[in-house]
Write a protein that holds these residues in place. Structure first.
Motif, PDB file in Angstrom:
ATOM      1  N   UNK A  51       0.843  -1.193   0.000  1.00 33.67           N
ATOM      2  CA  UNK A  51       0.000   0.000   0.000  1.00 33.67           C
ATOM      3  C   UNK A  51       0.882   1.249   0.000  1.00 33.67           C
ATOM      4  N   UNK A  52       0.403   2.279  -0.681  1.00 29.56           N
ATOM      5  CA  UNK A  52       1.085   3.565  -0.679  1.00 29.56           C
ATOM      6  C   UNK A  52       0.309   4.561   0.161  1.00 29.56           C
ATOM      7  N   UNK A  53       1.030   5.418   0.866  1.00 30.26           N
ATOM      8  CA  UNK A  53       0.419   6.422   1.733  1.00 30.26           C
ATOM      9  C   UNK A  53       1.023   7.792   1.406  1.00 30.26           C
ATOM     10  N   UNK A  54       0.164   8.765   1.173  1.00 32.46           N
ATOM     11  CA  UNK A  54       0.607  10.140   0.984  1.00 32.46           C
ATOM     12  C   UNK A  54       0.221  10.919   2.232  1.00 32.46           C
ATOM     13  N   UNK A  55       1.213  11.499   2.887  1.00 36.41           N
ATOM     14  CA  UNK A  55       1.005  12.207   4.150  1.00 36.41           C
ATOM     15  C   UNK A  55       1.252  13.697   3.950  1.00 36.41           C
ATOM     16  N   UNK A  56       0.368  14.522   4.491  1.00 33.62           N
ATOM     17  CA  UNK A  56       0.540  15.977   4.459  1.00 33.62           C
ATOM     18  C   UNK A  56       0.438  16.493   5.883  1.00 33.62           C
ATOM     19  N   UNK A  57       1.006  17.672   6.123  1.00 30.49           N
ATOM     20  CA  UNK A  57       0.949  18.250   7.462  1.00 30.49           C
ATOM     21  C   UNK A  57      -0.497  18.494   7.864  1.00 30.49           C
ATOM     22  N   UNK A  58      -0.855  18.114   9.066  1.00 29.94           N
ATOM     23  CA  UNK A  58      -2.235  18.268   9.531  1.00 29.94           C
ATOM     24  C   UNK A  58      -2.662  19.719   9.573  1.00 29.94           C
ATOM     25  N   UNK A  99       0.251  -4.645   9.467  1.00 33.43           N
ATOM     26  CA  UNK A  99      -1.165  -5.011   9.528  1.00 33.43           C
ATOM     27  C   UNK A  99      -2.014  -3.796   9.850  1.00 33.43           C
ATOM     28  N   UNK A 100      -1.532  -2.945  10.758  1.00 35.37           N
ATOM     29  CA  UNK A 100      -2.265  -1.729  11.105  1.00 35.37           C
ATOM     30  C   UNK A 100      -2.294  -0.753   9.941  1.00 35.37           C
ATOM     31  N   UNK A 101      -1.169  -0.578   9.269  1.00 39.01           N
ATOM     32  CA  UNK A 101      -1.108   0.345   8.146  1.00 39.01           C
ATOM     33  C   UNK A 101      -2.046  -0.096   7.027  1.00 39.01           C
ATOM     34  N   UNK A 102      -2.087  -1.386   6.744  1.00 37.48           N
ATOM     35  CA  UNK A 102      -2.935  -1.890   5.671  1.00 37.48           C
ATOM     36  C   UNK A 102      -4.412  -1.952   6.071  1.00 37.48           C
ATOM     37  N   UNK A 103      -4.683  -2.412   7.281  1.00 31.33           N
ATOM     38  CA  UNK A 103      -6.056  -2.680   7.653  1.00 31.33           C
ATOM     39  C   UNK A 103      -6.766  -1.602   8.430  1.00 31.33           C
ATOM     40  N   UNK A 104      -6.033  -0.818   9.221  1.00 24.73           N
ATOM     41  CA  UNK A 104      -6.691   0.145  10.115  1.00 24.73           C
ATOM     42  C   UNK A 104      -6.562   1.587   9.663  1.00 24.73           C
ATOM     43  N   UNK A 105      -5.423   1.954   9.072  1.00 33.37           N
ATOM     44  CA  UNK A 105      -5.197   3.344   8.688  1.00 33.37           C
ATOM     45  C   UNK A 105      -5.939   3.663   7.396  1.00 33.37           C
ATOM     46  N   UNK A 106      -6.697   4.762   7.406  1.00 36.35           N
ATOM     47  CA  UNK A 106      -7.517   5.137   6.246  1.00 36.35           C
ATOM     48  C   UNK A 106      -7.258   6.589   5.879  1.00 36.35           C
TER      49      UNK A 106
END
Length: 329
Positions: free
Chosen positions: A26-33, A86-93
């Motif tokens: 999975x890829x995740x793009x993060x920006x400053x909150x 597992x958390x990154x794939x299944x829980x983080x949205x």
């Protein structure tokens, strides 16, 4: 001084985008909150992602280091996950707010970038820091080639991005299930080494071991070979070295660390509530100040100069060179 004083403040980020990059990746793009810029990150850097319940995992940054508006991660779902992937794939949205550490680089490109030739070798999810390196080397006008190997095309992340890159002609893809001529040939890749050349390799342990052996056989000097592992060398105890003591400075309590124990195991057994996560010397969660004594550093988290200062250590894997360590707990 407390253990927390050694840890940099975290950064609140929002998951702006979550995508499927390849099979089990999975890829995740993060920006400053807060909508602002993020701290600059050099090629090869990683961040520690705090996932709650004391779970912290390091992930390499794979975006172009010239960008400051976002961080990108690629995360492989490990079959034997201890909770992180597992958390990154299944829980983080998308939309979730996470806490991460500032970027830290233990796998930096050798300077000056434009000198010599750079060979980049990635296996599987090891493409993440290598991708950032390719962006940086291209911008610097450096001579480089990127070799990316995977078990199958379905397990290759960023394939479309790589094909569209302005340096796509410098990429070679290698598939374990492909025709013989497409499979990785380490001897050919590492031939013709010259002074000033550098090799960067990231991937599974088998690839790293084979690459080290092939590089040595081809005449590469140790200083020319740079390796990043997503799995630390297994923590081993040293029965021949015997036990040692750890004194808790705040209470004066002395705990004996047996040869078969890590310091962290002994502290937890004694009721000390020291946070921990990877227990492999990678994430830095259990970083603890040392007030007296000399640690035997066995981690992959501290920089060499930080280890040399001997004022902090990772009790999940490191031991002691002296009969006693006094730590700030």
């Amino acid at each position: 001084m407390t253990a927390s004083s050694f840890r940099a403040a975290t950064i609140a980020v929002r998951v702006a985008r979550k995508t499927v990059l390849a099979e089990d990746i999975c890829g995740f793009e993060l920006v400053a909150a807060d909508g602002g810029a993020l701290p600059a990150a050099s090629a090869g850097a990683h961040v520690d992602v705090h996932l709650g319940d004391g779970l912290t995992r390091p992930y390499s940054l794979c975006h172009d280091p010239a960008e400051t508006g976002r961080y990108r991660l690629g995360v492989l779902r490990e079959p034997a996950s201890r909770g992180g992937s597992a958390a990154m794939h299944g829980r983080i949205a998308e939309g979730d707010i996470l806490q991460i550490s500032p970027p830290r680089n233990l796998f930096a490109l050798a300077e000056p970038l434009a000198a010599g030739r750079h060979r980049l070798l990635a296996g599987g999810i090891g493409i993440t820091p290598i991708l950032a390196m390719a962006h940086a080397l291209h911008r610097a006008g450096a001579d480089f080639r990127l070799h990316y190997t995977a078990r199958s095309a379905a397990r290759m992340a960023f394939r479309d991005e790589l094909a569209a890159a302005p340096w796509a002609d410098r990429i070679s893809l290698h598939l374990d299930d492909g025709p013989a001529e497409q499979r990785l040939d380490l001897a050919a890749l590492l031939a013709d080494v010259r002074p000033g050349d550098h090799l960067y390799v990231c991937g599974p342990a088998g690839l790293l071991a084979a690459t080290r052996a092939a590089a040595t056989a081809a005449g590469w000097a140790e200083a020319q070979v740079h390796v990043e592992s997503f799995t630390a060398t297994p923590v081993v105890t040293d029965a021949a070295a015997g036990s040692f003591e750890v004194e808790l400075a705040r209470s004066g309590r002395v705990i004996t660390i047996a040869a078969h124990q890590t310091v962290l195991q002994a502290l937890h057994a004694a009721g000390c509530d020291l946070p921990s996560s990877c227990e492999q010397g990678i994430c830095g969660t259990c970083l603890t100040p040392v007030l007296a004594g000399i640690p035997d550093h066995r981690d992959q988290y501290l920089e060499p100069d930080e280890q040399a200062a001997n004022d902090q250590f990772l009790p999940c894997c490191s031991r002691a060179k002296t009969a006693r360590l006094v730590i700030d707990l």
